[in-house]
Structure formats: structure tokens, C-alpha cells
Design an enzyme around this catalytic site. Structure first.
Site, PDB file in Angstrom:
ATOM      1  N   ASN A  37       0.804  -1.216   0.000  1.00 41.34           N
ATOM      2  CA  ASN A  37       0.000   0.000   0.000  1.00 41.34           C
ATOM      3  C   ASN A  37       0.847   1.281   0.000  1.00 41.34           C
ATOM      4  OD1 ASN A  37      -2.348   1.434  -0.010  1.00 41.34           O
ATOM      5  ND2 ASN A  37      -2.928   0.989   2.111  1.00 41.34           N
ATOM      6  N   HIS A 122     -14.989  -4.465  10.643  1.00 42.35           N
ATOM      7  CA  HIS A 122     -14.580  -3.144  11.127  1.00 42.35           C
ATOM      8  C   HIS A 122     -15.791  -2.254  11.338  1.00 42.35           C
ATOM      9  CE1 HIS A 122     -10.174  -2.791   9.780  1.00 42.35           C
ATOM     10  NE2 HIS A 122     -10.462  -4.048  10.034  1.00 42.35           N
ATOM     11  N   ARG A 283       0.119 -11.090  13.626  1.00 42.46           N
ATOM     12  CA  ARG A 283      -0.741 -10.510  12.586  1.00 42.46           C
ATOM     13  C   ARG A 283      -0.200 -10.647  11.159  1.00 42.46           C
ATOM     14  NH1 ARG A 283      -4.879  -8.568  11.828  1.00 42.46           N
ATOM     15  NH2 ARG A 283      -4.532  -6.348  11.480  1.00 42.46           N
ATOM     16  N   HIS A 312      -3.631 -10.231   9.039  1.00 41.13           N
ATOM     17  CA  HIS A 312      -4.020  -8.909   8.543  1.00 41.13           C
ATOM     18  C   HIS A 312      -4.944  -9.106   7.338  1.00 41.13           C
ATOM     19  CE1 HIS A 312      -2.254  -4.882   6.792  1.00 41.13           C
ATOM     20  NE2 HIS A 312      -3.372  -4.657   7.444  1.00 41.13           N
ATOM     21  N   ASP A 316      -6.245  -3.231   1.570  1.00 37.38           N
ATOM     22  CA  ASP A 316      -5.053  -3.150   0.714  1.00 37.38           C
ATOM     23  C   ASP A 316      -4.406  -4.518   0.496  1.00 37.38           C
ATOM     24  OD1 ASP A 316      -4.702  -2.040   3.535  1.00 37.38           O
ATOM     25  OD2 ASP A 316      -2.643  -2.636   3.099  1.00 37.38           O
ATOM     26  N   TRP A 402       1.582   7.283  12.216  1.00 39.94           N
ATOM     27  CA  TRP A 402       0.200   7.177  11.727  1.00 39.94           C
ATOM     28  C   TRP A 402      -0.348   5.797  12.049  1.00 39.94           C
ATOM     29  CZ3 TRP A 402      -2.198   4.023   8.013  1.00 39.94           C
ATOM     30  CH2 TRP A 402      -3.582   4.308   7.864  1.00 39.94           C
TER      31      TRP A 402
HETATM   32  O1  KDG Z   1      -2.039  -0.169   4.593  1.00 38.00           O
HETATM   33  C1  KDG Z   1      -2.225   0.057   5.951  1.00 38.00           C
HETATM   34  C2  KDG Z   1      -3.446  -0.698   6.453  1.00 38.00           C
HETATM   35  O2  KDG Z   1      -3.373  -2.036   6.069  1.00 38.00           O
HETATM   36  C3  KDG Z   1      -3.560  -0.618   7.949  1.00 38.00           C
HETATM   37  O3  KDG Z   1      -3.661   0.719   8.338  1.00 38.00           O
HETATM   38  C4  KDG Z   1      -4.800  -1.375   8.399  1.00 38.00           C
HETATM   39  O4  KDG Z   1      -4.030  -1.344  10.660  1.00 38.00           O
HETATM   40  C5  KDG Z   1      -4.711  -1.850   9.791  1.00 38.00           C
HETATM   41  C6  KDG Z   1      -5.509  -3.035  10.137  1.00 38.00           C
HETATM   42  O5  KDG Z   1      -5.404  -3.464  11.282  1.00 38.00           O
HETATM   43  O6  KDG Z   1      -6.223  -3.518   9.276  1.00 38.00           O
HETATM   44 MG    MG Z   2      -3.742  -2.742  12.266  1.00 40.89          MG
END
Ligand code: KDG
Ligand code: MG
Length: 402
Positions: A37, A122, A283, A312, A316, A402
Site C-alpha cells: 500500500n 470493522h 498478525r 491482517h 489493501d 500514523w
Molecule cells: O495499509 C495500511 C493498512 O493495512 C492498515 O492501516 C490497516 O491497521 C490496519 C488493520 O489493522 O487492518
Molecule cells: Mg492494524
């Protein structure tokens, strides 16, 4: 058997995806996800200039040797670009092997260990009330586990709060958007959110939360402690994990389960956290951590310490990663949970797939291979659009995570 051709397909059906397609002299093709991403074209160049030329003429059945060649042969070990490229090759080769065997990938890996893959969705809202409603919406959709992220009073932006419902896409501009962060406001608010969620819905559902690397270790320890009465399934990325020792401090203060690893690339990033039992869930997923071949090694190490998987699964990660991860999840003995952020209908159309959702579980399907394909003609209609992830600054302008 030989690899005769390989090509990289870049498409943007709402967001950018990079896909590697490998063709063989037996007419069987495989595909792998190579999306990183905000840095997509770095992996495209890596694959086209440095990896594809080494694949032509190789026997695609030699998955392990091709993995070792990609890893050791680069000399420059590790890193998200290299491991995303290796993952794309590895995923495509497992796809080919399973198709040749006429088996769904999970069967080739060792067979089914469970009937379905529990996923978390989410829920996010602009404020507490909206987030509580959103969690209710996921409960109504049948989810057993829900991640809750909310806008914070006095803060313009908060991680995880999208503009639309059900879909969340942070990479939203050609140059990074600047967001403002205030840890004090976040720490004051977050326990109230989970108190309200438990008051509204009781304790039958799993609730999760992502701190997205924003806290220092002692702040994370405090948040974990404050959230204990609300029995979270996990608190994710409580603090950045480059210094894995930091998690000792968090662990010493809280029994809230911890999840880490979506930005990790190899088993070496996971090793100390797992061996010192500093986390509960790892993760890593297929595309970011070197494909199925390497993810298996991470899961096996984790199993020794009763650490479970939590792949994860943000938007993305393309449907190709989702499909491969679901086969992995169906097999892996120490499965914990799978993240499931839905893709848009446009993305689902570009990547026809065998996986399905029902009652809070995803099912990988019974197609041979990982069960995900790419419609190349449709993909060609969506050219690449530059998009990067946001950055965060404190209110005084200091750069933050971030
Ligand atoms: O590309 C970054 C995202 O995959 C991320 O910000 C998403 O933290 C994330 C999550 O837990 O899905
Ligand atoms: Mg995350």
C-alpha cells in the site's frame, strides 16, 4: 514442468492492486498478490527487473528452492518490498501446485482443521453513539467478532474512521494527507467507548481495537489496564514494535491480550515477541511475510508458545491474499482469527473468488488452488492511480506515527 512466462498486472478498481501471474508449459497458471500500500510501483519494478527473469525456465514445483533463491539470492535480506515480491511468487506457485493436484490449497497444506474461519469486521463511527450503532450493524450481519474504532471528541481525525460504511480506505491522496493526533484525548475516550459497547451488547461478542502504533509503552500499558473490564479479544499495535523489549513493560501491567505484526516481513521480526511470550496473536499475512511458505514457519514458531494467528486483512491486501490466507487459516492448527475488511463490488468483480461469508465465518471454497482469479480485461479498465497513506502529527506539528 517449466515456467514459461510471468507478468505483473496493476489495476485500480477503487484502490491499487499489484498481481503476479505465472504461466507454465502445462497450461496451468497461478496468481499471487504483490500489493504494498502506497509503495506499489516499487514492488512492480522489483518483480519485473529482478525476479521474473530468474523464474523463466524454472520448475514451478520447486516452491521451497525458489523461495530460498529469492531470499538468500537477493543478498539484501528482509524488507517489505523484497518479501512482498517473494510472497507473490510463492502464492502463485502454491496456486499452481494445488491446481495440478486438483486440490483446494488447504488440502495440500495438511487438510481442514476447522469448519469455518472466524473473521472480525470493522465498525467505525464519527463519534461514540455512531460507533455503538455500527457495532450493532455488524452483530446483525452475523459477525462474532468486531473491531471498534471511533472519532474522538476534540480531534479532527482518528485512525480507522472511514468516510463510508462497511468500506475503509486510508490511502486517499496522491501525496500523504496530514492528520492531527492527541494521545491524551484518545486515552480519555477509548475506555468509555468499550464501556458503552459492553453496556449496549453484553459480553457475547468478541471486541477488538487497533491503537495503530500511536502509544508509548507506558501509555499502552495504561490503556490495556483500563480496558480489562471490557474483556477485549485483543489490543493491536499498542506501540511500535521495532524495539520488541518495549512489550515487556506493557505485559507487566495488563492482561488485555496483545496482537502485533501486520508490518512485519519475516520470522525474525516476530521471534523475540513470540519467544518471550510478549504477544498473544501474530498478525503477519501471506503478501507481507513471504507467502504461504514463510507464514507457515511463523505460525509453527508461534504454536510453540501458544501464540495464535490473526492474519491482517485490510482492503489493501487483495482478494488474492484473502483467498490464500483463508486456505492457510483453514489448515493452521493455532488459528486465532482472520481480519475481514470487505472489498468494494468493483474489486470483487476484477478478482472472481471462491470464498464466501456466512454467519461470521469465511469459507475458502473447494476450487483447486487458492480459489481466486483475475479478470485481466476488466483489470485493464482501471489504470494505476497514485495514492499514499496519511501521516500523523501532534498538535504542535511534531511528526508522529500514523
Ligand atoms: O495499509 C495500511 C493498512 O493495512 C492498515 O492501516 C490497516 O491497521 C490496519 C488493520 O489493522 O487492518
Ligand atoms: Mg492494524
Amino acid at each position: 514442468m517449466k515456467i514459461t512466462a510471468a507478468k505483473v498486472i496493476v489495476t485500480c478498481p477503487g484502490r491499487n492492486f499489484v498481481t503476479l501471474k505465472i504461466e507454465t508449459d502445462q497450461g496451468v497458471c497461478g496468481i499471487g498478490d504483490a500489493t504494498l500500500n502506497g509503495r506499489e510501483l516499487a514492488v512492480v519494478a522489483y518483480l519485473e527487473a529482478h525476479v521474473i527473469p530468474t523464474l523463466i525456465g524454472r520448475d514451478p514445483r520447486q516452491i521451497e528452492d525458489i523461495w530460498q533463491f529469492g531470499y538468500r539470492g537477493a543478498y539484501w535480506r528482509r524488507g517489505p518490498v523484497t518479501l512482498s515480491a517473494i510472497a507473490a511468487v510463492d502464492t502463485a506457485l502454491w496456486d499452481i501446485k494445488a491446481k495440478m493436484a486438483g486440490m483446494p490449497l488447504y488440502d495440500l497444506l495438511g487438510g481442514r482443521s476447522r469448519d469455518g474461519v472466524m473473521v472480525y469486521g470493522h465498525a467505525n463511527g464519527a463519534d461514540l453513539a455512531e460507533t455503538v450503532d455500527e457495532v450493532g450493524r455488524y452483530i446483525d450481519l452475523g459477525y462474532k467478532a468486531i473491531r471498534a474504532q471511533s472519532g474522538i471528541p476534540g480531534l479532527r481525525d482518528a485512525y480507522g474512521v472511514g468516510r463510508g460504511k462497511l468500506f475503509y480506505e486510508p490511502a486517499d491522496a496522491g501525496l500523504p494527507t496530514e492528520t492531527i493526533w492527541d494521545t491524551r484525548k484518545y486515552l480519555n475516550f477509548t475506555p468509555k467507548l468499550f464501556e458503552a459497547l459492553r453496556a449496549a451488547y453484553g459480553f457475547d461478542h468478541h471486541l477488538l481495537h487497533d491503537a495503530h502504533h500511536r502509544l508509548t509503552p507506558i501509555e499502552a500499558a495504561g490503556l490495556g489496564k483500563a480496558l480489562e473490564p471490557f474483556q477485549l479479544f485483543w489490543l493491536e499495535d499498542a506501540t511500535p514494535a521495532e524495539n520488541q523489549e518495549a512489550f515487556k513493560l506493557i505485559r507487566a501491567h495488563t492482561t488485555t491480550p496483545l496482537a502485533v505484526g501486520e508490518v512485519f516481513n519475516t520470522i525474525w521480526d516476530c521471534k523475540d515477541l513470540i519467544q518471550n511470550q510478549l504477544i498473544d496473536y501474530i498478525r503477519c499475512t501471506v503478501v507481507r511475510a513471504g507467502g504461504v511458505t514463510h507464514l507457515r514457519r511463523i505460525a509453527d514458531l508461534a504454536a510453540l508458545y501458544q501464540v495464535r494467528t490473526g492474519c491482517h486483512g485490510a482492503t489493501d491486501l487483495s482478494p488474492v491474499t484473502m483467498g490464500a490466507a483463508l486456505h492457510f487459516d483453514t489448515w493452521v492448527p493455532n488459528f486465532g482469527i482472520q481480519e475481514y475488511m470487505r472489498h468494494t463490488p468493483e474489486t470483487d468483480a476484477v478478482f472472481p473468488h471462491a470464498y464466501t461469508f456466512a454467519d461470521g465465518y469465511l469459507h475458502p471454497g473447494e476450487a483447486a488452488g487458492h480459489g481466486v482469479d483475475i479478470d485481466e480485461a476488466l483489470a485493464a479498465k482501471y489504470p494505476y492511480r497514485p495514492a499514499q497513506l496519511p501521516v500523523a502529527r501532534l498538535e504542535d506539528g511534531t511528526m508522529w506515527n500514523w
